[in-house]
Structures are given as structure tokens and as C-alpha cells.
Design a protein around this motif. Structure first.
Motif, PDB file in Angstrom:
ATOM      1  N   ARG A 197       0.830  -1.207   0.000  1.00 43.38           N
ATOM      2  CA  ARG A 197       0.000   0.000   0.000  1.00 43.38           C
ATOM      3  C   ARG A 197       0.863   1.254   0.000  1.00 43.38           C
ATOM      4  O   ARG A 197       0.579   2.227  -0.700  1.00 43.38           O
ATOM      5  N   MET A 198       1.927   1.265   0.802  1.00 39.37           N
ATOM      6  CA  MET A 198       2.752   2.462   0.910  1.00 39.37           C
ATOM      7  C   MET A 198       3.518   2.732  -0.378  1.00 39.37           C
ATOM      8  O   MET A 198       3.640   3.888  -0.809  1.00 39.37           O
ATOM      9  N   VAL A 199       4.048   1.691  -1.008  1.00 40.07           N
ATOM     10  CA  VAL A 199       4.727   1.892  -2.289  1.00 40.07           C
ATOM     11  C   VAL A 199       3.742   2.437  -3.314  1.00 40.07           C
ATOM     12  O   VAL A 199       4.039   3.398  -4.045  1.00 40.07           O
ATOM     13  N   ASP A 200       2.545   1.855  -3.349  1.00 37.06           N
ATOM     14  CA  ASP A 200       1.535   2.309  -4.306  1.00 37.06           C
ATOM     15  C   ASP A 200       1.166   3.774  -4.071  1.00 37.06           C
ATOM     16  O   ASP A 200       1.056   4.563  -5.027  1.00 37.06           O
ATOM     17  N   MET A 201       0.987   4.160  -2.804  1.00 38.82           N
ATOM     18  CA  MET A 201       0.559   5.531  -2.512  1.00 38.82           C
ATOM     19  C   MET A 201       1.663   6.537  -2.800  1.00 38.82           C
ATOM     20  O   MET A 201       1.411   7.604  -3.378  1.00 38.82           O
ATOM     21  N   VAL A 202       2.897   6.220  -2.412  1.00 42.09           N
ATOM     22  CA  VAL A 202       3.995   7.156  -2.654  1.00 42.09           C
ATOM     23  C   VAL A 202       4.231   7.321  -4.152  1.00 42.09           C
ATOM     24  O   VAL A 202       4.417   8.437  -4.652  1.00 42.09           O
ATOM     25  N   GLN A 203       4.203   6.224  -4.879  1.00 42.98           N
ATOM     26  CA  GLN A 203       4.401   6.315  -6.329  1.00 42.98           C
ATOM     27  C   GLN A 203       3.265   7.067  -7.016  1.00 42.98           C
ATOM     28  O   GLN A 203       3.485   7.799  -7.985  1.00 42.98           O
ATOM     29  N   ALA A 204       2.043   6.912  -6.489  1.00 43.32           N
ATOM     30  CA  ALA A 204       0.882   7.591  -7.077  1.00 43.32           C
ATOM     31  C   ALA A 204       0.760   9.041  -6.614  1.00 43.32           C
ATOM     32  O   ALA A 204       0.066   9.836  -7.260  1.00 43.32           O
ATOM     33  N   GLY A 205       1.435   9.388  -5.512  1.00 45.21           N
ATOM     34  CA  GLY A 205       1.253  10.723  -4.940  1.00 45.21           C
ATOM     35  C   GLY A 205      -0.176  10.931  -4.489  1.00 45.21           C
ATOM     36  O   GLY A 205      -0.756  12.002  -4.645  1.00 45.21           O
ATOM     37  N   ALA A 206      -0.736   9.869  -3.893  1.00 44.57           N
ATOM     38  CA  ALA A 206      -2.150   9.915  -3.525  1.00 44.57           C
ATOM     39  C   ALA A 206      -2.463   8.916  -2.423  1.00 44.57           C
ATOM     40  O   ALA A 206      -1.811   7.870  -2.303  1.00 44.57           O
ATOM     41  N   ILE A 207      -3.477   9.262  -1.606  1.00 43.67           N
ATOM     42  CA  ILE A 207      -4.058   8.318  -0.656  1.00 43.67           C
ATOM     43  C   ILE A 207      -5.040   7.435  -1.421  1.00 43.67           C
ATOM     44  O   ILE A 207      -5.853   7.930  -2.203  1.00 43.67           O
ATOM     45  N   LEU A 208      -4.950   6.140  -1.206  1.00 39.30           N
ATOM     46  CA  LEU A 208      -5.858   5.186  -1.825  1.00 39.30           C
ATOM     47  C   LEU A 208      -6.770   4.659  -0.720  1.00 39.30           C
ATOM     48  O   LEU A 208      -6.298   3.981   0.200  1.00 39.30           O
ATOM     49  N   THR A 209      -8.049   4.977  -0.781  1.00 39.61           N
ATOM     50  CA  THR A 209      -8.964   4.694   0.319  1.00 39.61           C
ATOM     51  C   THR A 209      -9.485   3.267   0.274  1.00 39.61           C
ATOM     52  O   THR A 209      -9.300   2.532  -0.697  1.00 39.61           O
ATOM     53  N   ALA A 210     -10.190   2.892   1.355  1.00 37.15           N
ATOM     54  CA  ALA A 210     -10.745   1.543   1.460  1.00 37.15           C
ATOM     55  C   ALA A 210     -11.727   1.253   0.339  1.00 37.15           C
ATOM     56  O   ALA A 210     -11.874   0.104  -0.102  1.00 37.15           O
ATOM     57  N   SER A 211     -12.399   2.292  -0.170  1.00 38.03           N
ATOM     58  CA  SER A 211     -13.390   2.100  -1.232  1.00 38.03           C
ATOM     59  C   SER A 211     -12.766   2.136  -2.625  1.00 38.03           C
ATOM     60  O   SER A 211     -13.445   1.891  -3.620  1.00 38.03           O
ATOM     61  N   GLY A 212     -11.473   2.468  -2.684  1.00 35.34           N
ATOM     62  CA  GLY A 212     -10.791   2.551  -3.972  1.00 35.34           C
ATOM     63  C   GLY A 212     -10.633   3.968  -4.501  1.00 35.34           C
ATOM     64  O   GLY A 212     -10.060   4.170  -5.581  1.00 35.34           O
ATOM     65  N   ASP A 233       7.741  -5.401  12.447  1.00 40.18           N
ATOM     66  CA  ASP A 233       7.679  -6.117  11.175  1.00 40.18           C
ATOM     67  C   ASP A 233       7.145  -5.209  10.064  1.00 40.18           C
ATOM     68  O   ASP A 233       7.656  -5.231   8.931  1.00 40.18           O
ATOM     69  N   ILE A 234       6.118  -4.419  10.378  1.00 42.26           N
ATOM     70  CA  ILE A 234       5.551  -3.510   9.381  1.00 42.26           C
ATOM     71  C   ILE A 234       6.580  -2.460   8.977  1.00 42.26           C
ATOM     72  O   ILE A 234       6.790  -2.203   7.782  1.00 42.26           O
ATOM     73  N   ALA A 235       7.243  -1.873   9.966  1.00 44.82           N
ATOM     74  CA  ALA A 235       8.235  -0.842   9.662  1.00 44.82           C
ATOM     75  C   ALA A 235       9.361  -1.398   8.804  1.00 44.82           C
ATOM     76  O   ALA A 235       9.792  -0.775   7.812  1.00 44.82           O
ATOM     77  N   ARG A 236       9.833  -2.569   9.167  1.00 45.01           N
ATOM     78  CA  ARG A 236      10.943  -3.180   8.414  1.00 45.01           C
ATOM     79  C   ARG A 236      10.524  -3.490   6.974  1.00 45.01           C
ATOM     80  O   ARG A 236      11.266  -3.208   6.019  1.00 45.01           O
ATOM     81  N   GLU A 237       9.325  -4.043   6.802  1.00 44.14           N
ATOM     82  CA  GLU A 237       8.871  -4.426   5.467  1.00 44.14           C
ATOM     83  C   GLU A 237       8.555  -3.201   4.619  1.00 44.14           C
ATOM     84  O   GLU A 237       8.837  -3.178   3.417  1.00 44.14           O
ATOM     85  N   VAL A 238       7.975  -2.167   5.242  1.00 45.35           N
ATOM     86  CA  VAL A 238       7.694  -0.932   4.505  1.00 45.35           C
ATOM     87  C   VAL A 238       8.992  -0.315   4.000  1.00 45.35           C
ATOM     88  O   VAL A 238       9.098   0.066   2.828  1.00 45.35           O
ATOM     89  N   ARG A 239       9.992  -0.234   4.865  1.00 42.76           N
ATOM     90  CA  ARG A 239      11.258   0.359   4.438  1.00 42.76           C
ATOM     91  C   ARG A 239      11.906  -0.478   3.333  1.00 42.76           C
ATOM     92  O   ARG A 239      12.416   0.071   2.343  1.00 42.76           O
ATOM     93  N   ARG A 240      11.881  -1.813   3.490  1.00 39.73           N
ATOM     94  CA  ARG A 240      12.472  -2.682   2.467  1.00 39.73           C
ATOM     95  C   ARG A 240      11.779  -2.501   1.117  1.00 39.73           C
ATOM     96  O   ARG A 240      12.437  -2.367   0.076  1.00 39.73           O
ATOM     97  N   ALA A 241      10.454  -2.473   1.141  1.00 37.40           N
ATOM     98  CA  ALA A 241       9.695  -2.353  -0.109  1.00 37.40           C
ATOM     99  C   ALA A 241       9.907  -0.998  -0.763  1.00 37.40           C
ATOM    100  O   ALA A 241      10.042  -0.904  -1.998  1.00 37.40           O
ATOM    101  N   LEU A 242       9.939   0.062   0.028  1.00 37.55           N
ATOM    102  CA  LEU A 242      10.177   1.390  -0.524  1.00 37.55           C
ATOM    103  C   LEU A 242      11.538   1.466  -1.190  1.00 37.55           C
ATOM    104  O   LEU A 242      11.675   1.955  -2.320  1.00 37.55           O
ATOM    105  N   GLU A 243      12.562   0.976  -0.487  1.00 34.93           N
ATOM    106  CA  GLU A 243      13.914   1.052  -1.035  1.00 34.93           C
ATOM    107  C   GLU A 243      14.052   0.184  -2.282  1.00 34.93           C
ATOM    108  O   GLU A 243      14.752   0.551  -3.234  1.00 34.93           O
ATOM    109  N   ALA A 244      13.351  -0.956  -2.318  1.00 33.76           N
ATOM    110  CA  ALA A 244      13.371  -1.809  -3.506  1.00 33.76           C
ATOM    111  C   ALA A 244      12.734  -1.104  -4.696  1.00 33.76           C
ATOM    112  O   ALA A 244      13.086  -1.363  -5.859  1.00 33.76           O
ATOM    113  N   ALA A 245      11.798  -0.185  -4.394  1.00 39.51           N
ATOM    114  CA  ALA A 245      11.126   0.581  -5.450  1.00 39.51           C
ATOM    115  C   ALA A 245      11.861   1.879  -5.775  1.00 39.51           C
ATOM    116  O   ALA A 245      11.361   2.706  -6.543  1.00 39.51           O
TER     117      ALA A 245
END
Length: 255
Positions: A197-212, A233-245
């Protein structure tokens, strides 16, 4: 050029013999720490220890003021006259500023906690009262705001420095506020889902809501709640995924 984003966590929320969260491990992952000031959680010893660890790890220090609500962990909505509310914010921010200085650091930002944060995300006037009070203590503070809400409108009206925040572990309503914790799916416990979700939102420059729904917004920082059992675990995975992107984790302000 790669994008850059700050990673923040709410912490310093232990109290006396009661331990909350794993601050030591989080402080090796995040780039900013929002430290409780004793009203909703925390105490002077916890503040001192957490700030010392933040300084040791080169993590930006912020005050995390909330309602005077130890029993409810700052999550009970309270109706407090605005002048009293302003003084409560000034008191907590001042305490954090002094404790940060003693720890050898500097209090750089302020972020409202819990119900106080949620109420000010809906009420621009209330947000202005709280932010003006914090800026009375230090006019150079950065104000960490929930992106796209009344908090952001308030800080823009005040003309102060701010960092726009999105949440890795919370679902969004269509007005950019957070889904009520009492509702199913409001809190995200799956680290991989949070990271995606965080990679998607940062790349989109947008909040993506529960309804889409897509809400375009500036994004400066991502929050992980320190009291969530899966926070590390969330912090570690978020940072890993962001850096991979190709998205660098770095404390704000960003160039």
C-alpha cells in the motif's frame, strides 16, 4: 531522481511498570519518532530513555501530545475548552523540548495523538488552536499533519512548516480521515500488505482509500503505530519495499 520519504513511529508510550511497544528496534528502522509527553502515555523516565535512543540512532525527535487520558490511551474523544486545550498542548510540547535538549537532541516536530489527532483532522478551527499553541513554544517547529484533512488546511492557513503524513497500518475513509478503529479492517496487521500500500501511494502521490478512491496529496512521511503488535515487522517491510522501489527513507525536511 528517486523519491524520498520519512518513516515515523509513535513511541515512548510505556508508563512505569507497563511496557508498550518495542521502541529500541523501531528506532533502528524509522527516521522520525513521535514521543508521548505523559498525558495519554509515557512518563519522564520513558521520555528521557526514548529520546536518548533517538539521538543515538540519529532519528528526528517530535512531541506527541494527546488528551489527558491515561486510561483510554488518548483514544477517548474529549470536549475541552480551547484555552485549556491550548495550554495542554503548550505544556506537553515544552516538556518534550526540554527533555530532548537534555538528551543531547533537538525537538524538530509535533504530531497530535489519538482522538486529539482524529478530531483535529475533522475540525480546522480545533487544529489551528493546537498548532498555534505548539508554535507558541517554538515557531520553527514542523507540524506533522494527516495529509488531505482539516489538519493540513489549518497548518497551511497558519503558514508554518509542515510534513504531510500517511499511515501504513490504517485504512482510509473517502475524506482522507482514518477508518474508526472499532470497524473491521481499520487496522492493518499484515506487514506485506502495508508495504505494498505504501509503495503504491507514494508512487501515485495519492491516498488510496478503502473504497478505492484516489485522493491526490503531498506525501512527506509514513507512520507506523508503535503500539501495534506487528509494528517492527511492518516498519521493516515498509522500508524494504520502498527502497526496492527506489524510494529512499530519510528524515524530513526533504529538498
Amino acid at each position: 531522481m528517486s523519491k524520498t520519504v520519512d518513516l515515523n513511529a509513535d513511541m515512548g508510550e510505556s508508563f512505569g511498570a507497563w511496557t508498550m511497544g518495542n521502541d529500541a528496534d523501531l528506532l533502528q528502522i524509522v527516521t522520525s519518532a513521535n514521543i508521548a509527553c505523559g498525558f495519554h502515555a509515557g512518563d519522564p523516565d520513558v521520555m528521557a530513555d526514548t529520546m536518548a535512543l533517538a539521538v543515538k540512532n540519529g532519528v528526528g525527535i517530535g512531541a506527541h501530545p494527546g488528551f489527558p487520558d491515561l486510561r483510554g490511551f488518548g483514544r477517548y474523544r474529549m470536549q475541552i475548552p480551547y484555552e485549556q486545550l491550548a495550554n495542554a498542548v503548550r505544556y506537553q510540547v515544552s516538556a518534550a523540548q526540554g527533555m530532548a535538549r537534555i538528551a543531547g537532541g533537538h525537538m524538530r516536530h509535533v504530531k497530535l495523538h489519538g482522538a486529539l489527532g482524529n478530531m483535529t483532522s475533522e475540525d480546522e478551527e480545533m487544529a489551528k488552536v493546537c498548532y498555534a499553541a505548539a508554535l507558541d513554544v517554538d515557531p520553527d517547529l514542523y507540524v506533522m499533519v494527516m495529509a488531505g484533512t482539516a489538519q493540513q488546511r489549518a497548518v497551511e492557513a497558519l503558514g508554518s512548516n509542515f510534513a504531510a503524513e500517511i499511515f501504513a497500518d490504517r485504512a482510509y475513509n473517502d475524506d482522507a480521515t482514518l477508518v474508526d478503529r472499532r470497524l473491521k479492517g481499520a487496522v492493518i496487521h499484515d506487514a506485506q500488505l502495508a508495504a505494498t500500500r505504501m509503495v503504491d501511494m507514494v508512487q501515485a502521490g495519492a491516498i488510496l482509500t478503502a473504497s478505492g478512491k484516489r485522493i491526490e496529496t503531498r506525501i512527506d512521511t509514513i507512520c507506523m503505530h508503535g503500539d501495534t503488535p506487528e509494528a517492527v515487522d511492518i516498519a521493516r517491510e515498509v522500508r524494504r519495499a520502498l527502497e526496492a522501489a527506489g524510494i529512499m527513507a530519510k528524515a524530513f525536511p526533504h529538498d
